[in-house]
Design a protein around this motif. Structure first.
Motif, mmCIF file in Angstrom:
data_model
loop_
_atom_site.group_PDB
_atom_site.id
_atom_site.type_symbol
_atom_site.label_atom_id
_atom_site.label_comp_id
_atom_site.label_asym_id
_atom_site.label_seq_id
_atom_site.Cartn_x
_atom_site.Cartn_y
_atom_site.Cartn_z
ATOM 1 N N GLU A 146 11.775 5.920 -3.794
ATOM 2 C CA GLU A 146 11.241 6.303 -5.110
ATOM 3 C C GLU A 146 9.879 6.974 -4.979
ATOM 4 O OE1 GLU A 146 10.049 4.210 -9.385
ATOM 5 O OE2 GLU A 146 10.957 3.038 -7.773
ATOM 6 N N VAL A 147 9.036 6.441 -4.095
ATOM 7 C CA VAL A 147 7.700 7.015 -3.925
ATOM 8 C C VAL A 147 7.768 8.400 -3.292
ATOM 9 C CG1 VAL A 147 5.518 6.723 -2.669
ATOM 10 C CG2 VAL A 147 6.561 4.780 -3.832
ATOM 11 N N LEU A 148 8.684 8.606 -2.368
ATOM 12 C CA LEU A 148 8.786 9.897 -1.688
ATOM 13 C C LEU A 148 9.147 11.036 -2.636
ATOM 14 C CD1 LEU A 148 10.542 8.891 1.662
ATOM 15 C CD2 LEU A 148 8.172 9.613 1.340
ATOM 16 N N ARG A 180 1.760 2.753 1.346
ATOM 17 C CA ARG A 180 0.858 1.830 0.656
ATOM 18 C C ARG A 180 1.315 1.586 -0.780
ATOM 19 N NH1 ARG A 180 -5.737 2.374 0.071
ATOM 20 N NH2 ARG A 180 -6.038 0.437 -1.115
ATOM 21 N N ASN A 181 1.715 2.650 -1.476
ATOM 22 C CA ASN A 181 2.183 2.479 -2.852
ATOM 23 C C ASN A 181 3.554 1.818 -2.915
ATOM 24 O OD1 ASN A 181 -0.080 3.711 -4.145
ATOM 25 N ND2 ASN A 181 0.696 5.702 -3.514
ATOM 26 N N ASP A 217 -3.359 -1.837 -4.260
ATOM 27 C CA ASP A 217 -3.366 -0.756 -5.249
ATOM 28 C C ASP A 217 -4.598 -0.917 -6.137
ATOM 29 O OD1 ASP A 217 -2.913 1.191 -7.098
ATOM 30 O OD2 ASP A 217 -0.823 0.649 -7.472
ATOM 31 N N PRO A 218 -5.617 -0.073 -5.965
ATOM 32 C CA PRO A 218 -6.846 -0.209 -6.763
ATOM 33 C C PRO A 218 -6.629 0.069 -8.244
ATOM 34 C CG PRO A 218 -6.882 1.802 -5.449
ATOM 35 C CD PRO A 218 -5.689 1.014 -4.999
ATOM 36 N N ARG A 219 -5.471 0.594 -8.617
ATOM 37 C CA ARG A 219 -5.210 0.841 -10.044
ATOM 38 C C ARG A 219 -4.973 -0.443 -10.805
ATOM 39 N NH1 ARG A 219 -0.115 4.668 -9.365
ATOM 40 N NH2 ARG A 219 0.326 2.907 -7.981
ATOM 41 N N ILE A 220 -4.629 -1.520 -10.076
ATOM 42 C CA ILE A 220 -4.338 -2.800 -10.724
ATOM 43 C C ILE A 220 -5.635 -3.558 -10.940
ATOM 44 C CG2 ILE A 220 -3.199 -5.030 -10.419
ATOM 45 C CD1 ILE A 220 -0.983 -3.618 -8.981
ATOM 46 N N GLN A 221 -5.841 -4.023 -12.145
ATOM 47 C CA GLN A 221 -7.012 -4.804 -12.497
ATOM 48 C C GLN A 221 -6.592 -6.249 -12.779
ATOM 49 O OE1 GLN A 221 -10.151 -3.606 -12.531
ATOM 50 N NE2 GLN A 221 -9.431 -1.570 -11.878
ATOM 51 N N VAL A 222 -7.268 -7.196 -12.141
ATOM 52 C CA VAL A 222 -7.017 -8.609 -12.433
ATOM 53 C C VAL A 222 -7.961 -9.027 -13.519
ATOM 54 C CG1 VAL A 222 -6.125 -9.191 -10.157
ATOM 55 C CG2 VAL A 222 -8.567 -9.263 -10.547
#
Length: 319
Positions: free
Chosen positions: A211-213, A238-239, A313-318
Motif C-alpha cells: 500500500e505504501v509503495l 518506516r511508514n 511516525d512523528p505525525r501521531i500525537q499522544v
C-alpha cells in the motif's frame, strides 16, 4: 506525554482489577470445594476440623468478602502462600519464573520480528515472483499451525530424531551454569514460538508495504532519482511499520498462550509451566498471582507499543 502515560496507567490498573475479579470468580465456579486443595485426602478430618480450617482460611465468608480480603493483602504485596509447595510465598515463587519466560518470549518475538519484517519486505518488493509465492505458502502454513502441534513436531524431529537440540529444560542437569548451554536449550523453543508470529507479521508487513509503495511520495522519490534500496528502506518501510507495531503489541497475549504450551512440552521453568502445574493441583493462590503478573506484563507491553507510535511516525500525537 506524561498525561497520556498517567491515563494509560490508570486504565491498566482498572484492567488488572477487572482481571482479578474475573479470575477469582471463575476459580470459585470450578467444580469441587476450594477446601479440598488444602487437605490431604489420605488423612481423615472430622466435620468440626473442616469447619475450623474453613474459618481460618476465610472460606466461610461470602465471595465479595473473600475477594476484598485477598485484594487488600495483594495491594501490600502479599499474594498468599502456595498450597502445594509447603507454604512458599506466592510472589517470590512467581517472580522467580518471570525471567525464564521473559527470556523465551523475548527471544521468540525478536526472531519473529526480524524474520517477519524481512520476509514481508522481500515478498512485497518481489510481488508475484517465486520469493513472494513461496513465502506466502510458508506463512499460511505457519499461521495454520497451532503452538502445541509445532512444539511436539519440533521436539520429535530436532531433538529425538536428529538430536540437534536438547529435549527440555533450561540447562543441562548437573552441569555448571554456562551461557552457551542456556542458549543451546533456548534456540529450539524460541524458534518454534516465533513461527506463527513471524508468519502473521510477514503478511501484515507485505500488505502494508504494498500500500505504501503506491503512495505519491514514493513515486516522487523515485522520480528524483533516489536509489530503489533507499526508497524501500528510508521512505516506505518506516511508514509501513505502523500496522506491524500494532500487531506486535496485540500478539503479546497470544505469545503467552504459546509459551504455556512450549514450557509444558520442553519443561522450561517459566510462568507457563508454573501456571499449568498450579491449575492441575488446584493451587489457587499461585493461579491468582501468576495470572495477575502475566496480565500486568501484557498491559505494560501494550503501553510501550502505544508510545512507540510517536517515534515511528512523528505525525501521531499522544494526548
Amino acid at each position: 506525554m506524561l498525561g497520556f502515560l498517567a491515563r494509560r496507567t490508570a486504565t491498566g490498573l482498572l484492567m488488572l482489577v477487572a482481571l482479578s475479579v474475573l479470575i477469582f470468580g471463575l476459580l470459585r465456579l470450578t467444580p469441587g470445594d476450594p477446601i479440598d486443595a488444602y487437605i490431604n485426602p489420605s488423612v481423615p478430618m472430622s466435620t468440626s476440623d473442616l469447619a475450623v480450617l474453613r474459618d481460618r482460611l476465610g472460606l466461610d465468608q461470602p465471595l465479595p468478602v473473600q475477594y476484598f480480603a485477598w485484594a487488600r493483602a495483594a495491594i501490600s504485596g502479599d499474594f498468599g502462600y502456595s498450597i502445594q509447595r509447603s507454604g512458599i510465598p506466592v510472589l517470590p515463587l512467581v517472580m522467580d519464573r518471570v525471567g525464564p519466560t521473559a527470556l523465551l518470549m523475548g527471544a521468540g518475538l525478536v526472531i519473529a520480528i526480524v524474520v517477519g519484517v524481512a520476509a514481508g519486505i522481500v515478498s512485497a518488493v518481489r510481488r508475484n515472483a517465486w520469493p513472494d509465492i513461496s513465502m506466502s505458502v510458508l506463512s499460511f502454513v505457519g499461521i495454520s499451525s497451532p503452538p502445541f502441534l509445532s512444539a511436539l513436531l519440533g521436539l520429535y524431529f530436532f531433538s529425538v530424531l536428529l538430536g540437534w537440540a536438547p529435549s527440555g529444560g533450561m540447562q543441562t542437569p548437573g552441569a555448571p551454569y554456562s551461557l552457551l548451554d542456556v542458549l543451546g536449550h533456548l534456540i529450539l523453543p524460541a524458534v518454534l514460538l516465533s513461527i506463527g508470529h513471524a508468519a502473521l507479521i510477514m503478511r501484515y508487513m507485505r500488505a502494508s508495504l504494498l500500500e505504501v509503495l503506491n503512495q505519491d511520495y514514493v513515486r516522487t522519490a523515485r522520480a528524483k532519482g533516489v536509489k530503489e534500496f533507499w526508497v524501500i528502506v528510508k521512505h516506505a518501510t518506516r511508514n509501513a511499520l505502523l500496522p506491524v507495531i500494532t500487531l506486535i503489541g496485540s500478539t503479546i497475549g497470544i505469545a503467552v498462550g504459546g509459551a504455556i504450551f512450549l514450557e509444558s512440552v520442553f519443561n522450561w521453568p517459566g510462568m507457563g509451566l508454573l501456571l499449568v502445574n498450579a491449575v492441575s493441583t488446584r493451587d489457587y493462590p499461585v493461579i491468582m498471582g501468576a495470572t495477575l503478573v502475566i496480565g500486568a506484563c501484557v498491559i505494560f507491553v501494550n503501553l510501550l507499543t502505544d508510545v512507540a507510535y510517536a517515534f515511528v511516525d512523528p505525525r501521531i500525537q499522544v494526548s
